[in-house]
Design a protein around this motif. Structure first.
Motif, mmCIF file in Angstrom:
data_model
loop_
_atom_site.group_PDB
_atom_site.id
_atom_site.type_symbol
_atom_site.label_atom_id
_atom_site.label_comp_id
_atom_site.label_asym_id
_atom_site.label_seq_id
_atom_site.Cartn_x
_atom_site.Cartn_y
_atom_site.Cartn_z
ATOM 1 N N ALA A 211 13.404 5.520 -4.312
ATOM 2 C CA ALA A 211 13.153 4.243 -4.972
ATOM 3 C C ALA A 211 12.223 3.384 -4.125
ATOM 4 O O ALA A 211 12.293 3.397 -2.888
ATOM 5 C CB ALA A 211 14.469 3.508 -5.221
ATOM 6 N N SER A 212 11.380 2.614 -4.771
ATOM 7 C CA SER A 212 10.423 1.757 -4.066
ATOM 8 C C SER A 212 11.152 0.597 -3.383
ATOM 9 O O SER A 212 11.971 -0.083 -3.995
ATOM 10 C CB SER A 212 9.396 1.201 -5.050
ATOM 11 O OG SER A 212 8.590 0.233 -4.416
ATOM 12 N N VAL A 213 10.833 0.383 -2.107
ATOM 13 C CA VAL A 213 11.436 -0.727 -1.368
ATOM 14 C C VAL A 213 10.520 -1.954 -1.377
ATOM 15 O O VAL A 213 10.833 -2.974 -0.767
ATOM 16 C CB VAL A 213 11.758 -0.322 0.086
ATOM 17 C CG1 VAL A 213 12.822 0.749 0.121
ATOM 18 C CG2 VAL A 213 10.495 0.134 0.819
ATOM 19 N N ASP A 214 9.358 -1.841 -2.028
ATOM 20 C CA ASP A 214 8.416 -2.960 -2.087
ATOM 21 C C ASP A 214 8.614 -3.837 -3.321
ATOM 22 O O ASP A 214 7.896 -4.811 -3.512
ATOM 23 C CB ASP A 214 6.969 -2.430 -2.106
ATOM 24 C CG ASP A 214 6.625 -1.697 -0.826
ATOM 25 O OD1 ASP A 214 7.226 -2.028 0.211
ATOM 26 O OD2 ASP A 214 5.775 -0.786 -0.879
ATOM 27 N N SER A 215 9.585 -3.493 -4.145
ATOM 28 C CA SER A 215 9.766 -4.189 -5.413
ATOM 29 C C SER A 215 10.255 -5.618 -5.215
ATOM 30 O O SER A 215 11.041 -5.906 -4.307
ATOM 31 C CB SER A 215 10.770 -3.408 -6.275
ATOM 32 O OG SER A 215 11.001 -4.069 -7.484
#
Length: 253
Positions: A211-215
């Motif tokens: 999962a993207s942690v930049d969201s």
């Protein structure tokens, strides 16, 4: 000749003259012979005139025997109650895997039927962490993993937000979900798991789900915002290990 000495054919005529389900039920419980004769008749009456309430009750409470008898006597497996839930919805929501199997085996239920909030039976099983039911539905292969409810949540949001690690793992492993799907507020399943302090789910989504942690949500809050506010240090560590940008931890105004 006493009442109970009458032929079965005559005893079976007695409920015809009764106008209420409770009266038929009372008569059927008078003795073992009347129970054996009239109990099926009672379920038949319930199916025809009482909206299959016995089947809904059985699904809610996990009574397979009651459900079987109700179905055998004409119970409507697609009936909905006053909140739009079917017997299958109740069985899935309460984790009654045997009831879910029984209802699926009728071949007459709709696994994709939605309630007023747009949620299917898979949503409710996943939301409550009922891994056996979720696995059963996934193994069928026909359930829609991309369905979205009225607030934009997919089936992955619910177990992530509620901390059900095993169910999150099952759903990720199907390869049929978007782990970075956003709801109507811009939140992802990872965002919700982090906001509620579910460290193991956060780690699973980051490491296995990629999962993207930049969201960020639509108010500019990053994944670190709520863990920082709520003091979820373990969650913060997992996110920081994933190299989440520090600049996104503040609210954009």
């Amino acid at each position: 000749m006493g009442l109970l000495e009458l032929p079965a054919e005559l005893l079976l005529l007695l409920p015809v003259f009764l106008n209420a389900e409770r009266d038929i039920s009372s008569l059927s419980r008078a003795c073992s012979r009347l129970h054996l004769l009239l109990n099926p008749w009672l379920y038949r009456y319930n199916s025809r005139y009482c909206a299959s309430s016995s089947l809904l009750w059985a699904a809610k409470n996990g009574s397979k025997a009651t459900a079987q008898l109700s179905i055998r006597e004409g119970g409507d497996v697609r009936i909905t109650d006053d909140i739009g839930w079917t017997p299958l919805t109740w069985a899935a929501q309460n984790g009654h895997v045997d009831l879910v199997k029984l209802l699926l085996e009728t071949g007459e239920v709709d696994v994709e039927s939605k309630d007023a909030e747009g949620r299917t039976i898979l949503f409710w099983a996943a939301a409550n962490g009922h891994a056996a039911v979720v696995q059963l539905l996934i193994e069928r292969g026909s359930v829609d993993m991309s369905s979205i409810d009225t607030v934009g949540w997919t089936v992955l949001f619910w177990p992530a937000a509620n901390g059900h690690e095993a169910v999150v793992k099952m759903i990720i492993e199907t390869g049929r979900v978007d782990v970075d799907c956003k709801d109507t507020e811009g939140r992802t399943p990872l965002y919700m798991a982090a906001a509620r302090g579910h460290e193991k789910v956060v780690r699973l989504l980051v490491q296995q789900g990629r999962a993207s942690v930049d969201s960020k949500d639509y108010q500019g809050r990053s994944l670190l915002y709520w863990p920082a506010v709520n003091g979820y240090k373990a969650v913060e560590r997992v996110l920081l290990e994933a190299e989440i940008p520090h600049v996104n931890t503040t609210l954009v105004v």
